[in-house]
Scaffold this active site. Structure first.
Site, PDB file in Angstrom:
ATOM      1  N   ASP A   1     -14.024 -11.940   6.328  1.00  0.00           N
ATOM      2  CA  ASP A   1     -14.040 -10.847   7.378  1.00  0.00           C
ATOM      3  C   ASP A   1     -14.409 -11.584   8.765  1.00  0.00           C
ATOM      4  O   ASP A   1     -13.976 -11.054   9.719  1.00  0.00           O
ATOM      5  CB  ASP A   1     -14.597  -9.723   6.716  1.00  0.00           C
TER       6      ASP A   1
ATOM      7  N   CYS B   1       6.986  -2.279  -2.168  1.00  0.00           N
ATOM      8  CA  CYS B   1       6.748  -0.723  -1.613  1.00  0.00           C
ATOM      9  C   CYS B   1       7.755   0.119  -2.018  1.00  0.00           C
ATOM     10  O   CYS B   1       7.727   1.248  -2.269  1.00  0.00           O
ATOM     11  CB  CYS B   1       6.372  -0.789  -0.070  1.00  0.00           C
TER      12      CYS B   1
ATOM     13  N   CYS C   1       1.688   6.430   1.933  1.00  0.00           N
ATOM     14  CA  CYS C   1       0.396   6.097   2.693  1.00  0.00           C
ATOM     15  C   CYS C   1       0.635   6.706   4.233  1.00  0.00           C
ATOM     16  O   CYS C   1      -0.245   7.192   4.795  1.00  0.00           O
ATOM     17  CB  CYS C   1       0.164   4.531   2.680  1.00  0.00           C
TER      18      CYS C   1
ATOM     19  N   CYS D   1      -1.706   9.794   6.113  1.00  0.00           N
ATOM     20  CA  CYS D   1      -2.848   9.392   7.007  1.00  0.00           C
ATOM     21  C   CYS D   1      -2.939  10.582   8.012  1.00  0.00           C
ATOM     22  O   CYS D   1      -2.170  11.243   8.594  1.00  0.00           O
ATOM     23  CB  CYS D   1      -2.501   8.238   7.804  1.00  0.00           C
TER      24      CYS D   1
ATOM     25  N   CYS E   1      -7.150   5.330  13.909  1.00  0.00           N
ATOM     26  CA  CYS E   1      -7.441   5.094  12.716  1.00  0.00           C
ATOM     27  C   CYS E   1      -9.120   5.425  12.294  1.00  0.00           C
ATOM     28  O   CYS E   1      -9.859   4.998  13.086  1.00  0.00           O
ATOM     29  CB  CYS E   1      -7.617   3.567  12.075  1.00  0.00           C
TER      30      CYS E   1
ATOM     31  N   CYS F   1      -5.305   6.047   2.728  1.00  0.00           N
ATOM     32  CA  CYS F   1      -3.981   5.380   2.598  1.00  0.00           C
ATOM     33  C   CYS F   1      -4.188   4.464   1.472  1.00  0.00           C
ATOM     34  O   CYS F   1      -3.147   3.711   1.095  1.00  0.00           O
ATOM     35  CB  CYS F   1      -3.707   4.584   4.121  1.00  0.00           C
TER      36      CYS F   1
END
Ligand code: B12
Ligand code: SF4
Ligand code: SF4
Length: 312
Positions: free
Chosen positions: A126, A181, A187, A191, A207, A237
């Site tokens: 990250d 998908c 998702c 949201c 977000c 999501c």
């Protein structure tokens, strides 16, 4: 045993959910990244602009590297009755700081590479200019879902991605080319702030995760009122994704077991807390990034939203 197999066996032994191998060659999605940045979707995350050249060409991150070993680290913990009614905290942030927890085990994987002949190994989780989702897809670990998450068949998407760049010349795995998908849009539909503006295109500035963690200062009222009780990060999501609903399993990493819970706590939790107490209670958790002022702001937004929202 071939070296590639031995590396994967070591990753498994260290508790990683999966491990794949790829090369640090140029991004296939560099235009997508440029377009995303040009649209302003990174908001105040200026570091993403600064890192763009290295994300486009991961070889620049570590010119010595010939291979990248990519791992997935499961952090899923099931909800309790309290954690779904608010104040809510995203699953990834309920345990200890993953930068350290995943990073330490990545360090051990790096040691294994060195004991296998590597002169160079450098780990990232990250914190770094690594296009982690793309490298994971390229290493065959899953596909990029419409919510932009890396999703893995028979696992879901509740995992961190870590990588070790190394000078070993390893045989790369085949990329994961399928889009599993299909026609699903759960998702995008779920949201609450309409942040997924198109399949695989996230306006981060809308977000909840960005608004509660990355953004400093006040949160726009029209977005805050849709937080559905979230005070830090957001799982919506991911929660609605059929791959998680079917395959997510409890993490076996002890440090990711819930340590921070706000179940049943009132809106004043952070109001009278000192910086010292905040540091003692949340110093080694992801909440440190928002800080005490950020959590005060987030609690206000979350409680306002929970007066109007109905949670799943
Ligand atoms: C900035 C950031 C955020 C921002 C922006 C998120 C975003 N979608 O861009 C915010 C703060 C909103 C955020 C939120 C979250 N994040 Co975040 N975040 C990052 C970070 C630091 C950079 C991501 C980035 O560069 N975004 C810019 C876009 C353009 O890049 P990208 O999302 O990586 O997309 C690439 C690919 O998708 C590819 N691509 C595009 N189209 C297509 C199409 C196909 C077919 C393919 C194959 C590829 C592809 O192109 C892009 C460029 O390489 C990464 C760590 C890292 N170093 O990568 C973590 C990371 C993506 N986050 C992570 C997590 C866990 C989260 C949250 C779940 C946390 C939470 N519960 O609140 C949410 C999820 C929100 C969401 N739906 O994305 C994990 C994701 C793990 C996974 N399974 O995918 C990461 C990888 C951190 C980690 N090391 O584990 N995050
Ligand atoms: S994390 Fe929450 S706010 Fe962000 S895109 Fe996913 S559902 Fe929307
Ligand atoms: S919810 Fe559906 S569209 Fe979204 S990532 Fe999961 S499978 Fe793909």
């Amino acid at each position: 045993m071939r070296l590639e197999e031995a590396i994967k066996a070591r990753a498994h032994e260290l508790g990683f959910l999966a491990c794949g191998i790829t090369h640090p060659g140029p991004s296939v999605y560099a235009d997508y990244l440029d377009d995303w940045l040009a649209k302003g979707y990174a908001g105040t995350m200026r570091y993403l602009h600064r890192q763009a050249a290295r994300r486009r060409e991961p070889q620049r991150i570590a010119p010595e590297a010939h291979s990248v070993v990519v791992v997935l680290d499961n952090y899923f913990t099931a909800d309790t009755e309290g954690s779904t009614v608010g104040p809510r905290i995203a699953r990834y942030a309920r345990g200890e700081d993953y930068h350290r927890v995943t990073g330490e085990r990545l360090g051990l994987l790096g040691e294994f590479l060195r004991s296998s002949g590597a002169q160079f190994s450098r780990a990232y989780a990250d914190a770094g200019p690594v296009p982690e989702r793309e490298l994971a897809q390229r290493a065959g670990l899953g596909w990029i879902g419409k919510n932009t998450m890396l999703v893995r068949p028979e696992a879901g998407s509740y995992f961190f991605i870590g990588s070790v760049f190394t000078d070993l010349r390893l045989q790369a795995d085949l990329p994961f080319e399928l889009d599993r998908c299909g026609t699903c849009t759960r998702c995008i539909d779920a949201c609450p702030t309409e942040a997924i503006v198109a399949p695989r295109m996230l306006d981060a500035t809308r977000c909840i995760s960005y608004l509660t963690i990355e953004q400093k200062g006040p949160i726009a009222e029209n977005l805050a009122e849709n937080f559905q009780g979230y005070t830090f990060g957001c799982d919506i999501c991911n929660d609605v994704c059929p791959w998680n609903q079917r395959f997510a399993t409890e993490t076996e990493i002890p440090e990711f077991k819930p340590r921070t819970t706000f179940d049943g706590l009132g809106p004043d939790l952070f109001e009278n807390m000192s910086e010292e107490e905040f540091a003692t209670r949340f110093g080694d958790t992801p909440l440190e990034r928002a800080g005490l002022d950020g959590m005060r702001r987030n609690f206000k937004a979350a409680f306002r939203s929970s007066a109007t929202a109905k949670f799943e």
